[in-house]
Every structure is written in structure tokens, then in C-alpha cells.
Design a protein around this motif. Structure first.
Motif, short mmCIF file in Angstrom:
data_model
loop_
_atom_site.label_atom_id
_atom_site.label_comp_id
_atom_site.label_asym_id
_atom_site.label_seq_id
_atom_site.Cartn_x
_atom_site.Cartn_y
_atom_site.Cartn_z
N GLU A 1 53.36 46.30 83.77
CA GLU A 1 53.08 45.70 82.46
C GLU A 1 53.57 47.00 81.44
O GLU A 1 54.10 47.11 80.60
CB GLU A 1 51.73 45.41 82.09
N ALA A 2 53.02 48.16 82.02
CA ALA A 2 53.50 49.36 81.27
C ALA A 2 54.99 49.70 81.48
O ALA A 2 55.65 50.10 80.43
CB ALA A 2 52.77 50.72 81.91
N TRP A 3 55.65 49.35 82.58
CA TRP A 3 57.04 49.53 82.62
C TRP A 3 57.74 48.45 81.57
O TRP A 3 58.57 48.99 81.01
CB TRP A 3 57.77 49.24 84.10
N MET A 4 57.31 47.22 81.50
CA MET A 4 57.99 46.34 80.89
C MET A 4 57.87 47.03 79.20
O MET A 4 58.90 46.92 78.20
CB MET A 4 57.10 45.02 80.60
N THR A 5 56.53 47.41 78.92
CA THR A 5 56.79 48.12 77.66
C THR A 5 57.44 49.29 77.20
O THR A 5 58.03 49.19 76.14
CB THR A 5 54.91 48.48 77.23
N GLY A 6 57.68 50.02 77.97
CA GLY A 6 58.50 51.15 78.08
C GLY A 6 59.82 50.83 77.70
O GLY A 6 60.59 51.25 77.00
N VAL A 7 60.29 49.96 78.50
CA VAL A 7 61.71 49.56 78.44
C VAL A 7 62.01 48.78 77.21
O VAL A 7 63.10 49.05 76.62
CB VAL A 7 62.33 48.49 79.54
N GLU A 8 61.00 47.99 76.79
CA GLU A 8 61.32 47.20 75.66
C GLU A 8 61.40 48.33 74.21
O GLU A 8 62.26 47.86 73.34
CB GLU A 8 60.09 46.14 75.46
N VAL A 9 60.61 49.09 74.37
CA VAL A 9 60.39 50.13 73.36
C VAL A 9 61.81 50.89 73.13
O VAL A 9 62.49 51.02 72.28
CB VAL A 9 59.22 50.96 73.41
N GLU A 10 62.30 51.45 74.25
CA GLU A 10 63.49 52.21 74.28
C GLU A 10 64.76 51.34 73.99
O GLU A 10 65.45 51.78 73.37
CB GLU A 10 63.49 53.08 75.47
N THR A 11 64.96 50.23 74.59
CA THR A 11 65.93 49.56 74.26
C THR A 11 66.05 48.93 72.88
O THR A 11 66.94 48.57 72.13
CB THR A 11 66.17 48.50 75.26
N ARG A 12 64.74 48.41 72.30
CA ARG A 12 64.76 48.10 70.85
C ARG A 12 65.07 49.22 69.88
O ARG A 12 65.63 48.96 68.92
CB ARG A 12 63.18 47.56 70.54
N LEU A 13 64.65 50.30 70.23
CA LEU A 13 65.07 51.34 69.31
C LEU A 13 66.64 51.57 69.48
O LEU A 13 67.33 51.83 68.48
CB LEU A 13 64.53 52.77 70.15
N ALA A 14 67.15 51.39 70.42
CA ALA A 14 68.51 51.62 70.78
C ALA A 14 69.24 50.34 69.90
O ALA A 14 70.46 50.79 69.19
CB ALA A 14 69.21 51.25 72.14
N ARG A 15 68.66 49.21 69.68
CA ARG A 15 69.37 48.16 68.74
C ARG A 15 69.80 48.70 67.30
O ARG A 15 70.41 48.28 66.62
CB ARG A 15 68.28 47.03 68.80
N GLY A 16 68.73 49.57 66.81
CA GLY A 16 68.69 50.11 65.38
C GLY A 16 69.51 51.40 65.52
O GLY A 16 69.77 51.77 64.24
N LEU A 17 69.83 51.93 66.27
CA LEU A 17 70.32 53.43 66.46
C LEU A 17 71.86 53.50 67.01
O LEU A 17 72.57 54.46 66.53
CB LEU A 17 69.43 54.44 67.17
N LEU A 18 72.02 52.77 67.92
CA LEU A 18 73.62 52.77 68.57
C LEU A 18 74.35 51.79 67.75
O LEU A 18 74.36 50.94 67.27
CB LEU A 18 73.25 52.47 70.03
N PRO A 19 75.67 52.30 67.75
CA PRO A 19 76.35 53.42 68.70
C PRO A 19 76.44 54.70 68.11
O PRO A 19 76.70 55.52 68.84
CB PRO A 19 77.83 52.88 68.92
N HIS A 20 76.21 54.91 66.95
CA HIS A 20 75.97 56.05 66.29
C HIS A 20 75.26 57.16 66.97
O HIS A 20 75.88 58.35 67.14
CB HIS A 20 75.68 55.88 64.76
N HIS A 21 74.34 56.91 67.39
CA HIS A 21 73.27 57.95 67.86
C HIS A 21 74.06 58.64 69.17
O HIS A 21 74.24 59.79 69.40
CB HIS A 21 72.10 57.03 68.54
N TYR A 22 74.71 57.45 69.97
CA TYR A 22 75.41 58.06 71.29
C TYR A 22 76.84 58.65 70.74
O TYR A 22 76.95 59.96 71.37
CB TYR A 22 75.59 56.75 72.05
N GLU A 23 77.37 58.27 69.93
CA GLU A 23 78.73 58.87 69.59
C GLU A 23 78.35 60.18 68.76
O GLU A 23 79.32 61.17 68.74
CB GLU A 23 79.60 57.90 68.54
N LYS A 24 77.43 60.47 68.24
CA LYS A 24 76.95 61.86 67.53
C LYS A 24 76.73 62.58 68.62
O LYS A 24 76.95 64.13 68.21
CB LYS A 24 75.85 61.50 66.62
#
Length: 454
Positions: A126-149
């Protein structure tokens, strides 16, 4: 309401009992895969330096150092060492949404805290699911610029997933989860300038360490600015910049399919940078059709991958085994001449064989801007005039559309873990992880992966 609070509310909505059963199965596979690649990375020489700095021999603690001879450390130091080992070989699972590796920063956190708290396997998943959802949902709103920067999302976003997972392991309520995430804003780091060096896996260990630190200090009364993400000097503006992020994209859609299911988690087949996998697979298609190609019979090799992938895999003269993991030239030539990419191919003393060194001077790699950012093409011109071409589109590994079977994953785990645990013990450890019931504790599994008997 602050962004951290909104994100916390969504993170706390994830429950094992309401999640699809397939998500839990994927979670067990992620635990096994992450532990397996960490065991393969447990002999990385810089882990000895890391342990020496942390003085783990003189400060034994509550958590297992995987594959490190049965040694233990504090949960903070175990997360740091195990997280670094998990990314040491760049063989850990991937997320196309995140542009990085979702499980490596999270699994060391949940397993260390399971030892501290006596948590069951169900709580860990359950904690793993939560962690993966949080980090990947953050990526939805930050990438690709975050990575390219130039940021390394596995660390800069993974630290938030790991912190959210730690919060679930400690049963944080909304208030404490909000604070933990706000504390974590000041603990995010990791630059692409250190790709190809041991500092890249250290980013992941540091993310795991910092996530537990954020949770522990929150548990003991630390406070932070709940607007640390959206503040004028907050995470969004400083790490991305005005106009380059979308907070709504992060917060919307949590009632839809979980990220672990769609687009899902991809398990790596090749122990090297995922951005080169399409070129490798295109080369392997040629080999499957034409047979192995002799280096001295090749006139030249041409590769074409997306310019975003080529930016950090354009390494025509790799200086070390680790550097070779990020060289599309080396990896394509190796695949064409040997028919596979193996862990043993990146030994510093032997990775650059004479025939391969000569062939690398005849490899030309270019970048494309096509809509399929994962498309890779390989063209081989032989000295006798024959020309072989093929293409592949590999999203950093085998995902839900073409998953590795449990048997294939078991083979990968045992290949990784056998040098540390022994063949029979490696197979038993994999089977034990995949067969964990929700109410099982993890003591037996952690004892099996400690490397104590070696």
C-alpha cells in the motif's frame, strides 16, 4: 488550500483493499525486481566508501543492508545504502510518465520502515502504491521541462514518492502528510550532470534517506510551510519556472486508472540506460534475422534515437563500464556483435575489448524529432556491401502491453542475486517475495536477502 495538502489528501485515498488486485501483484514484482537489482549492485565499490563514511560497523541499527554480509544500520543509513545499490546498475524499473525509476527510491524506504515498525506485506505494498502514484503524478505536471532543464526526476520527484510512502508506513494523517511533503521540498536534489558516474545512484540513496528523514522529523513535531510547492520561491518556480508546470495536471484524475496500471511500470530487460533500449532492440532484431555480426566485417553503424534520449547517451568514447551503460554507440555495437547485453559487459577492466574499441570509431549516432519519442533505428553497412536495417520502440522496458512473465522476472532476479546469495538461495528469495500474503511480516525475506551466509 495548499498544494501539499491537496496532494496529501489524494495520497491518503490509496488503499490496498480498494485497489485492483493487479496493482498489488505489480507491487510484489516491483519489490522483487528492485531487491534483485540492488543485490546485483551490492558489490559496487563505492558502497564500501559510503558505509565507511556512515560508520555503519560501529553504529548497528534496525534495518538490513541488502547483500552486504548480514550487516545492519539505522533506517536512514540503510535507505541510503540500499537505495544507492538499487540504482547502481541502472537496471531498476522505469516509468515513462516519470522519465525515471519509480521503485528504486521507494522500496528501500518501505522495507527499512517495515523492519522498524513490524509492518505487514500488505502495508508495504500500500505504501509502495502511494509513493509511485505521488511521484508519477508530479511528473504529469512537471515533465518534460523538468527533465530537459537538467534535473534527475528519479531523485527530485522520487523523494516525494518516498516521503509519501514513509508517511503511509507511519500512519500519518492529512496534517502530518502535508508537513512531511513540505519538509521534503527542501530535500529534493539530483542533477543530470553526474549521469555516468557513481553520483547518479547516490542521488537515489539520498532521496530514500531524505524521505525517511522528512517523515521522522515530522513525526517529532517539525513544521514547514504548507505552501512550499507553490510559493514564489517554492519547488515549482525554482525547479521548473513560471509557465513550465501544471499543478492541475498533478491533482486531476486520481479517480481514474492508477499509474501503476496505466501506463504502468516497465521492467528493464537490459542493464543499462533505458534511453538506449530502442536502439539495442532494433540491433537485436537484426541479429535475430541475420545472425551475429563480426566487428571486423562491419563498415559502419548508424543509429537514430530521439534527440531528448540522445542528449545523455551520445558517448562515442565511454571511459568506464558505468559510462558505457549510457553510450548508445557501445550498446548498439555490443548487441550486434554478441546478441545480448549482460551485467558482465560493464566490468571496468574488460568492457572495451579491442574489436569493440575499433568498431566504436565507425558508429555514427544522430537524433530525431519524431512524434514517437522512444523510436530507435539502426542501420548497418557491411564491408561486403550488404545493408541491414531495423527499428524498435521500447518504452524503457517491458510494460503492461508486453510484460515480462513471472518466470522471466525470476530469471532476471536470480541472475542478479546469485553472485551474492547463491543460486538456490536467490531462487528461494524471489519465490518468497512473490508469495507474500498481505498479513505476512517480512522478517524471513529480509533475512534471506541480507547476504549473511556469503
Amino acid at each position: 488550500m495548499s498544494f501539499a495538502r491537496e496532494l496529501s489528501r489524494r495520497a491518503l485515498s490509496i488503499r490496498l483493499k480498494t485497489a485492483p488486485a493487479e496493482a498489488a501483484h505489480i507491487g510484489r514484482r516491483a519489490l522483487a525486481d528492485t531487491v534483485g537489482v540492488a543485490l546485483a549492485g551490492a558489490n559496487a565499490p563505492y558502497l564500501d566508501a559510503l558505509e565507511a563514511v556512515l560508520d555503519t560497523d560501529n553504529a548497528p541499527g534496525q534495518a538490513t543492508l541488502w547483500g552486504r554480509g548480514g550487516r545492519r544500520a539505522s533506517v536512514l543509513h540503510a535507505a541510503l545504502v540500499n537505495g544507492t545499490a538499487a540504482h547502481a546498475l541502472d537496471f531498476d524499473d522505469c516509468s515513462t510518465t516519470m522519465g525515471g525509476h519509480p521503485s528504486a527510491p521507494v522500496v528501500p524506504v518501505v522495507l527499512a520502515l517495515a523492519e522498524l515498525t513490524g509492518a505487514t506485506a500488505g502495508k508495504v505494498i500500500e505504501a509502495w502504491m502511494t509513493g509511485v502514484e505521488v511521484e508519477t503524478r508530479l511528473a504529469r505536471g512537471l515533465l518534460p521541462h523538468h527533465y530537459e532543464k537538467g534535473w534527475h526526476p528519479t531523485a527530485t520527484l522520487g523523494v516525494f514518492g518516498a516521503a509519501a510512502a514513509a508517511g503511509r508506513m507511519f500512519d500519518f494523517d492529512e496534517e502530518r502528510m502535508t508537513t512531511a511533503l513540505a519538509v521534503t521540498v527542501s530535500m529534493a536534489s539530483g542533477l543530470k550532470s553526474n549521469f555516468g558516474t557513481p553520483v547518479k545512484p547516490l542521488h537515489v540513496g539520498q532521496a530514500a534517506h531524505n524521505a525517511i528523514m522528512a517523515a521522522l522529523v515530522t513525526q517529532r513535531g517539525m513544521t514547514a510551510n504548507p505552501e512550499a510547492f507553490e510559493h514564489n520561491y517554492g519547488f515549482f518556480n525554482l525547479f521548473n519556472g513560471a509557465g513550465t508546470f501544471d499543478a492541475d495536471a498533478i491533482l486531476d484524475g486520481w479517480d481514474g486508472p492508477m499509474e501503476v496500471l496505466d501506463p504502468g511500470i516497465a521492467i528493464k530487460q537490459h542493464p543499462c540506460c533505458g534511453s538506449a533500449h530502442s536502439a539495442i532492440d532494433a540491433a537485436l532484431r537484426i541479429v535475430a534475422r541475420e545472425g551475429l555480426l563480426a566487428a571486423d566485417a562491419i563498415e559502419r553503424i548508424e543509429t537514430s534515437t530521439h534527440e531528448r534520449r540522445l542528449a545523455h547517451t551520445n558517448r562515442p568514447e565511454p571511459r568506464s563500464g558505468l559510462d558505457a551503460k549510457f553510450s548508445v554507440q557501445f550498446l548498439t555495437a555490443k548487441a550486434l556483435t554478441t546478441g545480448r547485453i549482460r551485467l558482465a559487459d560493464f566490468d571496468d577492466a574488460s568492457f572495451l575489448t579491442p574489436d569493440l574499441a575499433g568498431l566504436l570509431t565507425r558508429v555514427a549516432s544522430t537524433g530525431h524529432q519524431e512524434a514517437d519519442a522512444y523510436l530507435g533505428r539502426v542501420r548497418v553497412v557491411m564491408k561486403d556491401g550488404r545493408v541491414f536495417e531495423d527499428a524498435a520502440s521500447t518504452n524503457f522496458g517491458r510494460g503492461p502491453k508486453n510484460p515480462m512473465s513471472d518466470a522471466e522476472l525470476r530469471d532476471k532476479f536470480t541472475d542478479c542475486a546469485t553472485p551474492i546469495l547463491g543460486e538456490a538461495e536467490a531462487g528461494a528469495a524471489y519465490d518468497a517475495i512473490l508469495s507474500l500474503a498481505d498479513n505476512d511480516r517480512l522478517d524471513a525475506v529480509l533475512a534471506m536477502i541480507s547476504g549473511k551466509g556469503v
